[in-house]
Scaffold this motif. Sequence first.
Motif, PDB file in Angstrom:
ATOM      1  N   ARG A   1       8.134  -7.296 -11.854  1.00 49.62           N
ATOM      2  CA  ARG A   1       7.120  -8.350 -11.848  1.00 49.62           C
ATOM      3  C   ARG A   1       6.149  -8.158 -13.019  1.00 49.62           C
ATOM      4  N   ILE A   2       5.743  -6.913 -13.249  1.00 51.54           N
ATOM      5  CA  ILE A   2       4.877  -6.622 -14.396  1.00 51.54           C
ATOM      6  C   ILE A   2       5.602  -6.958 -15.700  1.00 51.54           C
TER       7      ILE A   2
ATOM      8  N   PRO B   1      12.885   3.468  -3.980  1.00 52.16           N
ATOM      9  CA  PRO B   1      12.714   2.967  -5.348  1.00 52.16           C
ATOM     10  C   PRO B   1      12.869   1.462  -5.498  1.00 52.16           C
ATOM     11  N   GLY B   2      13.517   0.801  -4.548  1.00 48.05           N
ATOM     12  CA  GLY B   2      13.737  -0.638  -4.666  1.00 48.05           C
ATOM     13  C   GLY B   2      12.448  -1.426  -4.813  1.00 48.05           C
ATOM     14  N   GLU B   3      11.455  -1.103  -3.990  1.00 47.37           N
ATOM     15  CA  GLU B   3      10.181  -1.818  -4.068  1.00 47.37           C
ATOM     16  C   GLU B   3       9.461  -1.518  -5.382  1.00 47.37           C
ATOM     17  N   ARG B   4       9.566  -0.290  -5.864  1.00 48.25           N
ATOM     18  CA  ARG B   4       8.917   0.044  -7.145  1.00 48.25           C
ATOM     19  C   ARG B   4       9.599  -0.684  -8.301  1.00 48.25           C
ATOM     20  N   ARG B   5      10.916  -0.835  -8.226  1.00 50.76           N
ATOM     21  CA  ARG B   5      11.603  -1.607  -9.273  1.00 50.76           C
ATOM     22  C   ARG B   5      11.125  -3.052  -9.263  1.00 50.76           C
TER      23      ARG B   5
ATOM     24  N   ASP C   1       0.815  -1.218   0.000  1.00 53.69           N
ATOM     25  CA  ASP C   1       0.000   0.000   0.000  1.00 53.69           C
ATOM     26  C   ASP C   1       0.850   1.270   0.000  1.00 53.69           C
ATOM     27  N   ARG C   2       2.055   1.186   0.547  1.00 50.22           N
ATOM     28  CA  ARG C   2       2.942   2.361   0.614  1.00 50.22           C
ATOM     29  C   ARG C   2       4.016   2.316  -0.468  1.00 50.22           C
ATOM     30  N   LEU C   3       3.723   1.612  -1.542  1.00 51.86           N
ATOM     31  CA  LEU C   3       4.701   1.467  -2.622  1.00 51.86           C
ATOM     32  C   LEU C   3       5.211   2.813  -3.118  1.00 51.86           C
TER      33      LEU C   3
END
Length: 368
Positions: free
Chosen positions: A138-139, A129-133, A122-124
């Motif tokens: 994954r997409i 930036p690591g989690e967004r990468r 939820d806090r992406l």
Amino acid sequence: MLRAIRLSHFRSHRSLSLEGDGRPVALCGPNGAGKTNILEAISMLSPGRGLRRAAAENLIRRPEAIGWKITALIETGGDAHEIVTAVTAPGERRTVEIDGKSAPQSALGALAPMLWLTPAMDRLWAEGPGERRRFLDRITLNFDPGHGERTLAYERAMRERNRLLVDRAPDPGWLTALEAQMAAAGAAIARARAEAVARLSAVQHGAEGVFPRAILSLEGVAEAGFLQALSAGTPPDELAAEVALAEALARGRRADAAAGRTLAGPHRSDLVAVHEAKGVEAKLASTGEQKALLIALILATTRALAAERGAPPLLLLDEIAAHLDDTRRAALYDEIVAIGADVWMTGTGPELFDALGPRGRLVTLGET
């Protein structure tokens, strides 16, 4: 489509069997019922460490500690495939079998495209930036199953380069060879990411609904350049990006050695989203708007994959309905039914899925 799944000694489940019939599945039950553990088991039918990024050994049911096993029947393109993935004992590596034959994890990406949303995401937009990468990769993996292998190759070469740089007299020839490997893999990674973002931007264009559209961009020299070329209808120049990255790595050796890490490359890129209607960057939006943007991107990816591959991916939505108002909850269910997505969701109470009605299948779990 996930037709059936059977768990043995996985997390809280000593033994569990579930079947799918093509309708969205809603897993209901109190906290501690093992709902998320089921979604995590399904996520292990894709490459990587699953939706919690847990080590394989940590998935073993305690106190038995005899290993775990997941057996699933996946239907894709009119064909059914049996997937078995397991850890036979503590300390052993995870194995994968497809239709009775040993297979690499990367083979799962082509067989079972998959996306997930969990409360931890939820806090992406507000995190680093690591989690967004990871979210973007994954997409991207769903559009390009080879993306995972290229990412692993890049990271292996980067770790070896970092190790060499701390030596007093590293071999320049070996550094050049490693940088060439990083540049080739890195340019391909950047292009695949840019192509995925371009697909999401295209499928959102003109879309209407209660979930907001996002203007997407990429921070990273190669990714930004590729995305700009794709937006202009110009073929991306991957070779030029590869040469530029190799040169940047060579120039950066001294600074990287001082920092103890590689300071340039796709491992430092970022995904940026702007709430189109409000003109506000996602990280500055309200908590509710951030989650709505995240759901919108998952739905956009699902539509894009359905159009490109002829079938939508498998969606795992953990506690998805708990913080949505009635309008957005109903809109979400309408969307996933309209797309025809194979969805497995969790929630504490059946009332969270009232708007889904007979279009979905409710499975009630007790405490494990």
